[in-house]
Design a protein around this motif. Structure first.
Motif, mmCIF file in Angstrom:
data_model
loop_
_atom_site.group_PDB
_atom_site.id
_atom_site.type_symbol
_atom_site.label_atom_id
_atom_site.label_comp_id
_atom_site.label_asym_id
_atom_site.label_seq_id
_atom_site.Cartn_x
_atom_site.Cartn_y
_atom_site.Cartn_z
ATOM 1 N N ILE A 417 3.798 10.586 3.346
ATOM 2 C CA ILE A 417 4.682 9.576 3.928
ATOM 3 C C ILE A 417 4.217 8.167 3.304
ATOM 4 O O ILE A 417 5.107 7.452 2.825
ATOM 5 C CB ILE A 417 4.234 9.399 5.344
ATOM 6 C CG1 ILE A 417 5.199 10.703 6.088
ATOM 7 C CG2 ILE A 417 4.929 7.986 6.043
ATOM 8 C CD1 ILE A 417 4.654 10.936 7.321
ATOM 9 N N LYS A 418 2.877 7.982 3.114
ATOM 10 C CA LYS A 418 2.519 6.703 2.360
ATOM 11 C C LYS A 418 2.804 6.503 0.982
ATOM 12 O O LYS A 418 3.185 5.653 0.514
ATOM 13 C CB LYS A 418 0.897 6.707 2.648
ATOM 14 C CG LYS A 418 0.696 6.236 4.187
ATOM 15 C CD LYS A 418 -0.917 6.554 4.641
ATOM 16 C CE LYS A 418 -1.937 5.761 3.634
ATOM 17 N NZ LYS A 418 -3.133 6.140 4.169
ATOM 18 N N ASP A 419 2.744 7.761 0.455
ATOM 19 C CA ASP A 419 3.137 7.831 -0.973
ATOM 20 C C ASP A 419 4.617 7.582 -1.251
ATOM 21 O O ASP A 419 5.181 6.729 -1.971
ATOM 22 C CB ASP A 419 2.793 9.339 -1.597
ATOM 23 C CG ASP A 419 3.166 9.187 -2.903
ATOM 24 O OD1 ASP A 419 2.736 8.438 -3.816
ATOM 25 O OD2 ASP A 419 3.430 10.280 -3.530
ATOM 26 N N ILE A 420 5.717 7.998 -0.285
ATOM 27 C CA ILE A 420 6.950 7.786 -0.408
ATOM 28 C C ILE A 420 7.217 6.282 -0.341
ATOM 29 O O ILE A 420 8.154 5.833 -0.749
ATOM 30 C CB ILE A 420 7.696 8.737 0.420
ATOM 31 C CG1 ILE A 420 7.584 10.114 0.084
ATOM 32 C CG2 ILE A 420 9.282 8.427 0.352
ATOM 33 C CD1 ILE A 420 8.215 11.238 0.767
ATOM 34 N N TYR A 421 6.588 5.831 0.954
ATOM 35 C CA TYR A 421 6.696 4.337 1.208
ATOM 36 C C TYR A 421 6.786 3.737 0.201
ATOM 37 O O TYR A 421 7.146 2.441 -0.092
ATOM 38 C CB TYR A 421 5.956 4.064 2.324
ATOM 39 C CG TYR A 421 5.928 2.806 3.151
ATOM 40 C CD1 TYR A 421 6.925 2.639 4.230
ATOM 41 C CD2 TYR A 421 5.143 1.622 2.550
ATOM 42 C CE1 TYR A 421 7.065 1.032 4.533
ATOM 43 C CE2 TYR A 421 5.388 0.470 2.956
ATOM 44 C CZ TYR A 421 5.986 0.061 4.055
ATOM 45 O OH TYR A 421 6.336 -1.111 4.464
ATOM 46 N N LYS A 422 5.420 3.768 -0.565
ATOM 47 C CA LYS A 422 4.893 2.996 -1.684
ATOM 48 C C LYS A 422 6.072 2.954 -2.937
ATOM 49 O O LYS A 422 6.437 1.907 -3.445
ATOM 50 C CB LYS A 422 3.718 3.255 -2.168
ATOM 51 C CG LYS A 422 2.997 2.410 -3.056
ATOM 52 C CD LYS A 422 1.573 2.709 -3.974
ATOM 53 C CE LYS A 422 1.365 1.963 -4.767
ATOM 54 N NZ LYS A 422 -0.068 2.037 -5.372
ATOM 55 N N ARG A 423 6.650 4.252 -2.910
ATOM 56 C CA ARG A 423 7.516 4.508 -4.216
ATOM 57 C C ARG A 423 8.830 3.523 -3.850
ATOM 58 O O ARG A 423 9.607 2.956 -4.665
ATOM 59 C CB ARG A 423 7.885 5.845 -4.485
ATOM 60 C CG ARG A 423 6.612 6.469 -4.983
ATOM 61 C CD ARG A 423 6.700 7.883 -5.656
ATOM 62 N NE ARG A 423 7.661 8.831 -4.749
ATOM 63 C CZ ARG A 423 7.289 9.773 -4.411
ATOM 64 N NH1 ARG A 423 6.000 10.269 -4.242
ATOM 65 N NH2 ARG A 423 8.540 10.534 -3.659
ATOM 66 N N MET A 424 9.039 3.595 -2.486
ATOM 67 C CA MET A 424 10.446 3.042 -1.829
ATOM 68 C C MET A 424 10.166 1.364 -2.250
ATOM 69 O O MET A 424 11.162 1.075 -2.346
ATOM 70 C CB MET A 424 10.783 3.584 -0.616
ATOM 71 C CG MET A 424 11.339 4.994 -0.824
ATOM 72 S SD MET A 424 11.725 5.276 0.834
ATOM 73 C CE MET A 424 13.334 4.514 1.247
ATOM 74 N N THR A 425 9.091 0.967 -1.633
ATOM 75 C CA THR A 425 9.039 -0.431 -1.405
ATOM 76 C C THR A 425 8.333 -1.184 -2.415
ATOM 77 O O THR A 425 8.170 -2.357 -2.446
ATOM 78 C CB THR A 425 8.173 -0.557 -0.090
ATOM 79 O OG1 THR A 425 7.255 -0.345 0.106
ATOM 80 C CG2 THR A 425 9.377 -0.036 1.230
ATOM 81 N N GLY A 426 7.428 -0.552 -3.264
ATOM 82 C CA GLY A 426 6.680 -1.015 -4.174
ATOM 83 C C GLY A 426 5.444 -1.612 -3.389
ATOM 84 O O GLY A 426 4.480 -2.192 -4.138
ATOM 85 N N SER A 427 5.310 -1.496 -2.264
ATOM 86 C CA SER A 427 4.026 -1.960 -1.525
ATOM 87 C C SER A 427 3.324 -0.970 -0.829
ATOM 88 O O SER A 427 3.931 -0.039 -0.275
ATOM 89 C CB SER A 427 4.222 -3.296 -0.674
ATOM 90 O OG SER A 427 5.234 -3.134 0.350
ATOM 91 N N GLU A 428 1.951 -1.116 -0.610
ATOM 92 C CA GLU A 428 1.172 -0.199 -0.039
ATOM 93 C C GLU A 428 1.732 0.078 1.547
ATOM 94 O O GLU A 428 1.790 -1.076 2.321
ATOM 95 C CB GLU A 428 -0.494 -0.373 0.167
ATOM 96 C CG GLU A 428 -1.119 -0.494 -1.342
ATOM 97 C CD GLU A 428 -1.232 0.949 -1.858
ATOM 98 O OE1 GLU A 428 -1.026 1.897 -0.975
ATOM 99 O OE2 GLU A 428 -1.459 0.902 -3.183
ATOM 100 N N PHE A 429 1.471 1.215 2.110
ATOM 101 C CA PHE A 429 1.765 1.141 3.671
ATOM 102 C C PHE A 429 0.645 0.558 4.242
ATOM 103 O O PHE A 429 -0.495 0.904 4.063
ATOM 104 C CB PHE A 429 1.945 2.731 4.045
ATOM 105 C CG PHE A 429 2.286 2.927 5.382
ATOM 106 C CD1 PHE A 429 3.731 3.054 5.891
ATOM 107 C CD2 PHE A 429 1.248 3.366 6.240
ATOM 108 C CE1 PHE A 429 3.823 3.300 7.040
ATOM 109 C CE2 PHE A 429 1.441 3.481 7.480
ATOM 110 C CZ PHE A 429 2.818 3.350 8.205
#
Length: 445
Positions: A417-429
């Motif tokens: 989840i954190k990895d996808i979040y980072k790829r989508m938003t460009g920032s760390e979860f």
């Protein structure tokens, strides 16, 4: 449906529902669809019991001895929550906890030489445990004290170990720990499925053991929690969160096409209508051409009318069979819950065995676990392919979750989840930021 969304999510598995909830809290306009008529995708809880029989194509109806069908909520994927782990933090910060209740799992056990032993969870238990001899216990205690005091920000706590360089094998040598203790530490405390970690830097292992100890410290019996009415409550809780923030949900929606222009996703077609989007999140079942198979997991759901032997008649427990004990590369897990969690009829227990498939005869591989559960009233066997995305989704903006692995907790799911979040938003979860965003809308407590 013929609208423009920031994010479309396909599938209501836990990974998808958490991301959908987080994106909605972040102010994104989200459309969430599932081709199934129920929530949870691969990670659903099936109710009533009749539906489980149908799903596994078992002939006839469940026998009367199984009680009322609607008293059952059977998880397809067995997992527990680490009390101090990432998923609990996500639940607390988003206040999804207000929709559900949890119980502590009553004990964690480890298999050695054909028998099961309680995993010592406190110093007193470690000193009384028959898993180790007296001198071994002292050395193990020293090791646990070292791990508890370890602080990555304070090099004085390293005691000559370089967490980014020293291998875990060397750390065990430093404390003079024997093979049995190494097995049980790596597999029952750090919760590794294989022994690959031994030659990697010890930093990750030390933090995993810390997570286990800190999770234990919260409730005492075991580090694991489990939601009443089954794991299917989790995706539904996050779906409610998404809906509160304006997310739109549609179940039972056949997905006809994911529309891609110039290599980038622009929308999804369902029942002749097109919903447009900038980004898409989905599970592997929606994009078979964009994922690859990296293995298989076998899971066997067993219905019992008795607690598991040698577990002090626990209503719930976990058993880990370390791979070394049964000549395998990966561990076998048993998760057991029961009527005490509102997932089975009165007096009934559900034990789910799972492991990574290593041979052409997966059912033979899990025999040692099934032997611990005898007599078994009914078995439901599934073998699932493990799919991972072929690419990171940077170009296409299609972000695909990984299939659920054989581990018995949600830490790897949260990493995804954190990895996808980072790829989508460009920032760390950031857990703290999630809390702040929520307070902006709800106000402080």
């Amino acid at each position: 449906m013929n609208e423009e969304y920031d994010v479309i999510v396909l599938g209501t598995g836990l990974t998808e529902c958490i991301l959908s909830g987080i994106m909605s809290v972040n102010g994104k306009k989200v459309l969430h669809m599932d081709q199934n008529p129920y929530y949870g995708g691969e990670s659903a809880s099936i109710t009533p019991l009749e539906d489980l029989y149908k799903r596994f194509k078992l002939p006839g109806q469940p026998p009367a001895s199984m009680g009322r069908g609607r008293d059952w909520n059977v998880d397809l994927i067995p997992k527990f929550l680490m009390a101090n782990g990432q998923l609990v933090k996500m639940l607390l910060y988003t206040e999804v906890t207000r929709y559900m209740d949890f119980k502590v799992i009553e004990g964690s056990f480890v298999y050695k030489g054909g028998k099961i032993y309680k995993v010592p969870s406190t110093e007193a238990e470690a000193l009384a445990s028959s898993l180790m001899g007296l001198f071994e216990k002292r050395r193990f205690r020293k090791f646990l004290v070292y791990v508890a005091n370890f602080d990555e920000k304070d090099p004085r706590t390293f005691e000559g170990i370089d967490p980014k360089k020293t291998s875990m094998r060397d750390v065990y040598k430093k404390f003079d720990l024997g093979q049995d203790v190494i097995d049980f530490t790596g597999h029952s405390l750090a919760l590794y499925r294989t022994d690959d970690y031994l030659d990697q830097p010890c930093y990750d292992t030390i933090n995993r053991i810390k997570l286990y100890s800190e999770s234990l410290a919260r409730y005492g019996k075991s580090p694991y929690l489990y939601p009443l009415y089954g794991l299917g409550e989790l995706p539904q809780g996050f779906a409610r969160l998404s809906a509160i923030y304006g997310g739109t949900y549609m179940l039972n929606k056949p997905i006809e096409e994911i529309i891609v222009q110039n290599g980038k996703v622009v929308g999804v077609k369902s029942e002749g209508e097109i919903a447009r989007c900038k980004q898409l999140i989905c599970d592997p079942s929606y994009v078979k051409d964009r994922v690859e198979k990296v293995g298989q997991v076998i899971r066997v759901i067993c219905i019992l009318s008795h607690p598991i032997k040698n577990t002090n008649d626990a209503n719930s427990c976990q058993i880990i069979i370390p791979q070394n004990q049964v000549n395998r590369k990966s561990d076998i897990y048993v998760c057991m819950i029961s009527f005490a969690h509102n997932v089975a009829a009165q007096g009934k227990y559900i034990a789910i065995v799972s492991t990574t498939v290593e041979t052409k005869e997966p059912e033979k591989e899990i025999r040692p676990a099934l032997e611990l559960l005898e007599p078994i009233e009914q078995k439901f066997v599934s073998i699932s392919d493990l799919f991972v995305p072929k690419d990171l989704g940077t170009e296409s903006q299609i972000f695909i979750s990984r299939a659920y692995d054989a581990t018995t907790h949600f830490e790897t799911t949260c990493d995804d989840i954190k990895d996808i979040y980072k790829r989508m938003t460009g920032s760390e979860f950031d857990f703290e930021e999630m809390k702040r965003k929520k307070n902006d809308i709800y106000g402080e407590d």
